[in-house]
Design a protein around this motif. Sequence first.
Motif, PDB file in Angstrom:
ATOM      1  N   LEU A   1       3.347  -2.466  -9.306  1.00 34.46           N
ATOM      2  CA  LEU A   1       2.244  -1.541  -8.992  1.00 34.46           C
ATOM      3  C   LEU A   1       2.509  -0.802  -7.685  1.00 34.46           C
ATOM      4  N   GLU A   2       3.044  -1.553  -6.705  1.00 37.69           N
ATOM      5  CA  GLU A   2       3.335  -0.942  -5.404  1.00 37.69           C
ATOM      6  C   GLU A   2       4.339   0.196  -5.562  1.00 37.69           C
TER       7      GLU A   2
ATOM      8  N   TYR B   1       4.259   3.375   5.359  1.00 40.22           N
ATOM      9  CA  TYR B   1       4.720   2.872   4.073  1.00 40.22           C
ATOM     10  C   TYR B   1       4.921   3.984   3.046  1.00 40.22           C
ATOM     11  N   PHE B   2       3.960   4.904   2.975  1.00 39.52           N
ATOM     12  CA  PHE B   2       4.086   5.953   1.957  1.00 39.52           C
ATOM     13  C   PHE B   2       4.868   7.176   2.462  1.00 39.52           C
TER      14      PHE B   2
ATOM     15  N   ARG C   1      -0.961  15.183   0.260  1.00 37.77           N
ATOM     16  CA  ARG C   1      -0.736  13.752  -0.003  1.00 37.77           C
ATOM     17  C   ARG C   1      -1.804  12.897   0.664  1.00 37.77           C
TER      18      ARG C   1
ATOM     19  N   LEU D   1      -4.016   4.583  -6.646  1.00 37.62           N
ATOM     20  CA  LEU D   1      -3.670   4.724  -5.229  1.00 37.62           C
ATOM     21  C   LEU D   1      -4.919   5.055  -4.410  1.00 37.62           C
TER      22      LEU D   1
ATOM     23  N   SER E   1       7.246  -8.950  -9.435  1.00 36.72           N
ATOM     24  CA  SER E   1       5.907  -9.389  -9.826  1.00 36.72           C
ATOM     25  C   SER E   1       5.103  -8.154 -10.232  1.00 36.72           C
ATOM     26  N   PRO E   2       3.956  -8.363 -10.968  1.00 40.37           N
ATOM     27  CA  PRO E   2       3.161  -7.198 -11.387  1.00 40.37           C
ATOM     28  C   PRO E   2       2.712  -6.365 -10.184  1.00 40.37           C
ATOM     29  N   SER E   3       2.423  -7.052  -9.035  1.00 41.58           N
ATOM     30  CA  SER E   3       1.952  -6.263  -7.893  1.00 41.58           C
ATOM     31  C   SER E   3       3.103  -5.489  -7.245  1.00 41.58           C
ATOM     32  N   ASP E   4       4.344  -6.021  -7.330  1.00 38.41           N
ATOM     33  CA  ASP E   4       5.507  -5.265  -6.821  1.00 38.41           C
ATOM     34  C   ASP E   4       5.672  -3.987  -7.640  1.00 38.41           C
TER      35      ASP E   4
ATOM     36  N   LEU F   1      -3.800  -5.484  -4.901  1.00 37.62           N
ATOM     37  CA  LEU F   1      -3.137  -5.183  -6.168  1.00 37.62           C
ATOM     38  C   LEU F   1      -2.950  -6.448  -7.002  1.00 37.62           C
TER      39      LEU F   1
ATOM     40  N   ALA G   1      -1.720   6.568 -11.881  1.00 36.46           N
ATOM     41  CA  ALA G   1      -1.197   5.926 -10.680  1.00 36.46           C
ATOM     42  C   ALA G   1      -1.874   6.504  -9.443  1.00 36.46           C
ATOM     43  N   ARG G   2      -2.132   7.797  -9.467  1.00 40.79           N
ATOM     44  CA  ARG G   2      -2.797   8.455  -8.334  1.00 40.79           C
ATOM     45  C   ARG G   2      -4.233   7.914  -8.190  1.00 40.79           C
TER      46      ARG G   2
ATOM     47  N   ARG H   1       4.837   1.944  -8.166  1.00 41.16           N
ATOM     48  CA  ARG H   1       4.171   3.076  -8.847  1.00 41.16           C
ATOM     49  C   ARG H   1       3.296   3.872  -7.876  1.00 41.16           C
ATOM     50  N   LEU H   2       2.659   3.134  -6.964  1.00 41.09           N
ATOM     51  CA  LEU H   2       1.812   3.824  -5.992  1.00 41.09           C
ATOM     52  C   LEU H   2       2.650   4.713  -5.077  1.00 41.09           C
ATOM     53  N   LYS H   3       3.801   4.177  -4.682  1.00 39.40           N
ATOM     54  CA  LYS H   3       4.703   4.968  -3.829  1.00 39.40           C
ATOM     55  C   LYS H   3       5.135   6.239  -4.550  1.00 39.40           C
ATOM     56  N   GLU H   4       5.431   6.079  -5.809  1.00 40.72           N
ATOM     57  CA  GLU H   4       5.850   7.219  -6.623  1.00 40.72           C
ATOM     58  C   GLU H   4       4.688   8.228  -6.734  1.00 40.72           C
ATOM     59  N   ALA H   5       3.478   7.688  -6.935  1.00 37.92           N
ATOM     60  CA  ALA H   5       2.300   8.563  -7.054  1.00 37.92           C
ATOM     61  C   ALA H   5       2.096   9.353  -5.763  1.00 37.92           C
ATOM     62  N   TRP H   6       2.342   8.700  -4.637  1.00 41.44           N
ATOM     63  CA  TRP H   6       2.198   9.366  -3.329  1.00 41.44           C
ATOM     64  C   TRP H   6       3.190  10.521  -3.238  1.00 41.44           C
ATOM     65  N   ARG H   7       4.433  10.220  -3.612  1.00 44.04           N
ATOM     66  CA  ARG H   7       5.490  11.237  -3.515  1.00 44.04           C
ATOM     67  C   ARG H   7       5.225  12.411  -4.457  1.00 44.04           C
TER      68      ARG H   7
END
Lengths: 105, 197
Positions: free
Chosen positions: A10-11, B151-152, B40, B132, A5-8, B186, B128-129, A13-19
């Motif tokens: 987005l999630e 989670y993160f 982070r 977030l 889904s679009p929110s999956d 989201l 994306a940041r 992408r957010l995880k990637e942004a965090w990393r």
Amino acid sequence: MNEQSPSDDLEARLKEAWRQAPRAPVPAAWQAGVMRTIHVRARLSAVDPRLRFLHRTIWRGAAAAAAVALFAAGFALRGGTSAETELLRLLALDPQALFELVLVF
Amino acid sequence: MRHEEVTDEAIVQRVQAGDTGAYETLIERHRESVFRIVARHVPRDRVAEVAHETFVSAYLSLAGFQPTHPFEHWLARIARRCCCDFWREREREREHTEEPDAAEDKRPRAAARAIDPRAGREAEQREARELLEWALARLPLDDRLVLALVYFDELSVKECALVLDWGESKVKVRALRARERLRRLLAGLAAEDGKRP
């Protein structure tokens, strides 16, 4: 079916942004600043035991004085007329004298 | 003897014995990893300050360090704890001043649909940041903290419980609830973008 889904999406992408959070460079004088604080704290902790003792004594003395004052006030209010009652009444009216008395003991 | 040959645990012992200067070696060895963790969790302009706080806090807690576990892991836990303290402090300040956080109200420049995979990699990451930060700012403090850690950062429930000083069941329940909130947030954003012409 395994469609996201679009929110999956987005999630993920957010995880990637965090990393991939941008690196924060260590400022030039940063380490020296930390060490200055550490040396100050080390010196402070060297005098700590004496300060802690003083702190404890003051608080215990104040608590004991308050307890005696309460007891004395209660006793005096009961209408006692003896010399001890009178002394307790006077002490209850003068917390500083009471505190000094507690410190002497 | 070169610094690299001395273990962290041996340096900790030297510091505990009164050689405060030896602590600098620990800072040198671990500052990069601490900066990476802290960057982070907190805004970029506050990273150095929180990293400073981490090393001071670790120094003051050295008596509680168990040499059976790597120093790096112990320090990482303190770094994350300092990040949580940073957000708690910010929350207190916000309650005191009653001023809304700017990040909370500002809709991300690049919302759901606008994160275009065709845009440059760098721009995509920046967007994306932004998203977030926007999403985390809209969550209640505890949700934000537990979400960031479980989670993160992908910490175990046990490790997260140690960082937050919570029970493990509380971590599990709050993490689940926080993730649900994030998903709703989201989904709402994606739906809102979908309605736009």
